[in-house]
Scaffold this motif. Sequence first.
Motif, PDB file in Angstrom:
ATOM      1  N   GLU A  60       0.589   3.750  -3.193  1.00  0.00           N
ATOM      2  CA  GLU A  60      -0.026   5.054  -2.984  1.00  0.00           C
ATOM      3  C   GLU A  60       0.993   6.194  -2.982  1.00  0.00           C
ATOM      4  O   GLU A  60       0.613   7.358  -2.899  1.00  0.00           O
ATOM      5  CB  GLU A  60      -0.844   5.043  -1.696  1.00  0.00           C
ATOM      6  CG  GLU A  60      -2.053   4.121  -1.813  1.00  0.00           C
ATOM      7  CD  GLU A  60      -3.109   4.359  -0.759  1.00  0.00           C
ATOM      8  OE1 GLU A  60      -2.756   4.846   0.337  1.00  0.00           O
ATOM      9  OE2 GLU A  60      -4.282   4.059  -1.040  1.00  0.00           O
ATOM     10  N   SER A  61       2.272   5.851  -3.128  1.00  0.00           N
ATOM     11  CA  SER A  61       3.277   6.902  -3.325  1.00  0.00           C
ATOM     12  C   SER A  61       3.282   7.392  -4.774  1.00  0.00           C
ATOM     13  O   SER A  61       3.947   8.385  -5.089  1.00  0.00           O
ATOM     14  CB  SER A  61       4.671   6.363  -2.965  1.00  0.00           C
ATOM     15  OG  SER A  61       5.130   5.422  -3.933  1.00  0.00           O
ATOM     16  N   GLN A  62       2.518   6.701  -5.633  1.00  0.00           N
ATOM     17  CA  GLN A  62       2.465   7.046  -7.047  1.00  0.00           C
ATOM     18  C   GLN A  62       1.232   7.902  -7.344  1.00  0.00           C
ATOM     19  O   GLN A  62       0.143   7.635  -6.827  1.00  0.00           O
ATOM     20  CB  GLN A  62       2.408   5.772  -7.902  1.00  0.00           C
ATOM     21  CG  GLN A  62       3.552   4.805  -7.630  1.00  0.00           C
ATOM     22  CD  GLN A  62       4.903   5.403  -7.925  1.00  0.00           C
ATOM     23  OE1 GLN A  62       5.189   5.778  -9.065  1.00  0.00           O
ATOM     24  NE2 GLN A  62       5.745   5.503  -6.910  1.00  0.00           N
ATOM     25  N   ASP A  63       1.405   8.891  -8.195  1.00  0.00           N
ATOM     26  CA  ASP A  63       0.296   9.791  -8.521  1.00  0.00           C
ATOM     27  C   ASP A  63      -0.802   9.110  -9.336  1.00  0.00           C
ATOM     28  O   ASP A  63      -1.942   9.582  -9.343  1.00  0.00           O
ATOM     29  CB  ASP A  63       0.822  11.004  -9.304  1.00  0.00           C
ATOM     30  CG  ASP A  63       1.723  11.893  -8.463  1.00  0.00           C
ATOM     31  OD1 ASP A  63       1.603  11.847  -7.222  1.00  0.00           O
ATOM     32  OD2 ASP A  63       2.548  12.617  -9.048  1.00  0.00           O
ATOM     33  N   THR A 102      -4.052   4.063  -6.847  1.00  0.00           N
ATOM     34  CA  THR A 102      -4.708   4.131  -5.551  1.00  0.00           C
ATOM     35  C   THR A 102      -5.144   2.730  -5.133  1.00  0.00           C
ATOM     36  O   THR A 102      -5.546   1.919  -5.985  1.00  0.00           O
ATOM     37  CB  THR A 102      -5.935   5.072  -5.584  1.00  0.00           C
ATOM     38  OG1 THR A 102      -6.468   5.195  -4.268  1.00  0.00           O
ATOM     39  CG2 THR A 102      -7.020   4.543  -6.514  1.00  0.00           C
ATOM     40  N   GLU A 137      10.431  -0.751  -8.311  1.00  0.00           N
ATOM     41  CA  GLU A 137      10.107  -0.261  -9.649  1.00  0.00           C
ATOM     42  C   GLU A 137       9.573  -1.370 -10.551  1.00  0.00           C
ATOM     43  O   GLU A 137       8.766  -1.118 -11.453  1.00  0.00           O
ATOM     44  CB  GLU A 137      11.325   0.405 -10.298  1.00  0.00           C
ATOM     45  CG  GLU A 137      12.566  -0.458 -10.422  1.00  0.00           C
ATOM     46  CD  GLU A 137      13.487  -0.362  -9.224  1.00  0.00           C
ATOM     47  OE1 GLU A 137      14.689  -0.697  -9.386  1.00  0.00           O
ATOM     48  OE2 GLU A 137      13.035   0.043  -8.135  1.00  0.00           O
ATOM     49  N   ARG A 186       0.825  -1.203   0.000  1.00  0.00           N
ATOM     50  CA  ARG A 186       0.000   0.000   0.000  1.00  0.00           C
ATOM     51  C   ARG A 186       0.867   1.264   0.000  1.00  0.00           C
ATOM     52  O   ARG A 186       0.616   2.201  -0.762  1.00  0.00           O
ATOM     53  CB  ARG A 186      -0.944   0.015   1.206  1.00  0.00           C
ATOM     54  CG  ARG A 186      -1.802   1.279   1.285  1.00  0.00           C
ATOM     55  CD  ARG A 186      -2.675   1.297   2.515  1.00  0.00           C
ATOM     56  NE  ARG A 186      -3.848   0.449   2.379  1.00  0.00           N
ATOM     57  CZ  ARG A 186      -4.999   0.860   1.845  1.00  0.00           C
ATOM     58  NH1 ARG A 186      -5.111   2.096   1.376  1.00  0.00           N
ATOM     59  NH2 ARG A 186      -6.023   0.048   1.793  1.00  0.00           N
ATOM     60  N   MET A 187       1.866   1.286   0.843  1.00  0.00           N
ATOM     61  CA  MET A 187       2.746   2.460   0.910  1.00  0.00           C
ATOM     62  C   MET A 187       3.409   2.726  -0.433  1.00  0.00           C
ATOM     63  O   MET A 187       3.505   3.879  -0.878  1.00  0.00           O
ATOM     64  CB  MET A 187       3.802   2.248   1.998  1.00  0.00           C
ATOM     65  CG  MET A 187       3.256   2.262   3.410  1.00  0.00           C
ATOM     66  SD  MET A 187       2.674   3.903   3.915  1.00  0.00           S
ATOM     67  CE  MET A 187       4.244   4.770   4.056  1.00  0.00           C
ATOM     68  N   LEU A 188       3.871   1.660  -1.070  1.00  0.00           N
ATOM     69  CA  LEU A 188       4.539   1.821  -2.365  1.00  0.00           C
ATOM     70  C   LEU A 188       3.560   2.298  -3.438  1.00  0.00           C
ATOM     71  O   LEU A 188       3.834   3.270  -4.152  1.00  0.00           O
ATOM     72  CB  LEU A 188       5.171   0.496  -2.792  1.00  0.00           C
ATOM     73  CG  LEU A 188       5.810   0.472  -4.184  1.00  0.00           C
ATOM     74  CD1 LEU A 188       6.974   1.454  -4.255  1.00  0.00           C
ATOM     75  CD2 LEU A 188       6.271  -0.942  -4.527  1.00  0.00           C
TER      76      LEU A 188
END
Length: 229
Positions: free
Chosen positions: A22-25, A28, A109, A18-20
């Motif tokens: 939701e760090s992306q624009d 979600t 990545e 989740r952290m990874l």
Amino acid sequence: MTTVLIADDQPMQRFGFRMLLESQDDMTVVDEAANGTEAVRLADRHHPDVVLMDIRMPGLDGIEATRRIIASGARTRILIVTTFDLDEYAYEGLRAGASGFLVKDAQPEELLAGVRAVASGEAVVAPTLTRRLLDTYLHHLPAAPNASVAPTPPGPKEDPRLSALTDREREILTVIGHGWTNTEIAGRLHLAESTVKTHVTRILAKTGSRDRVQAVILAYDTGLVTPER
């Protein structure tokens, strides 16, 4: 925005995913599931673009959850997360309809790229790796329902999924099953790569294959390609 459902029985693993994500624009997380039953229910509720699916979960495992989500006809695509890249779980996940798999020690990545690829309709597993999996496990695991692992007999009993294909499309499906890339197909069959892409798109549509990985499996199931021993 790509919507993702995380299915994993380990809370810390779900938290990390989740952290990874939701760090992306452009991503979600719509929900989390701790087992396969929850994954099926939440996929039906949220209709996510991608389910990040663990395999070994209590109760209903990730393989059966994948099978049920795909069978529902949902547009959701499944990205299997497994511990080993060449085991029966990865094999069964692909046979169940997953669009690919990643190992849990993949780089962040790689995971992000995999989610984006699956969401856009691409397959995460290279066709050559799919073939290695099939060659390894086809002799040891049960065939998929209504699938034949023996060469399809000629005549009217031919698999109906092949009946709409032209001779050229059948030829290209065969070499897809052998793990050829579009570039290799274009070079060896003396075609423009854009022409190959058009043929591949038509093959997927005519056979009802969700992506290239499923096309490789189809080539095995219908006997166009047989396992290497």
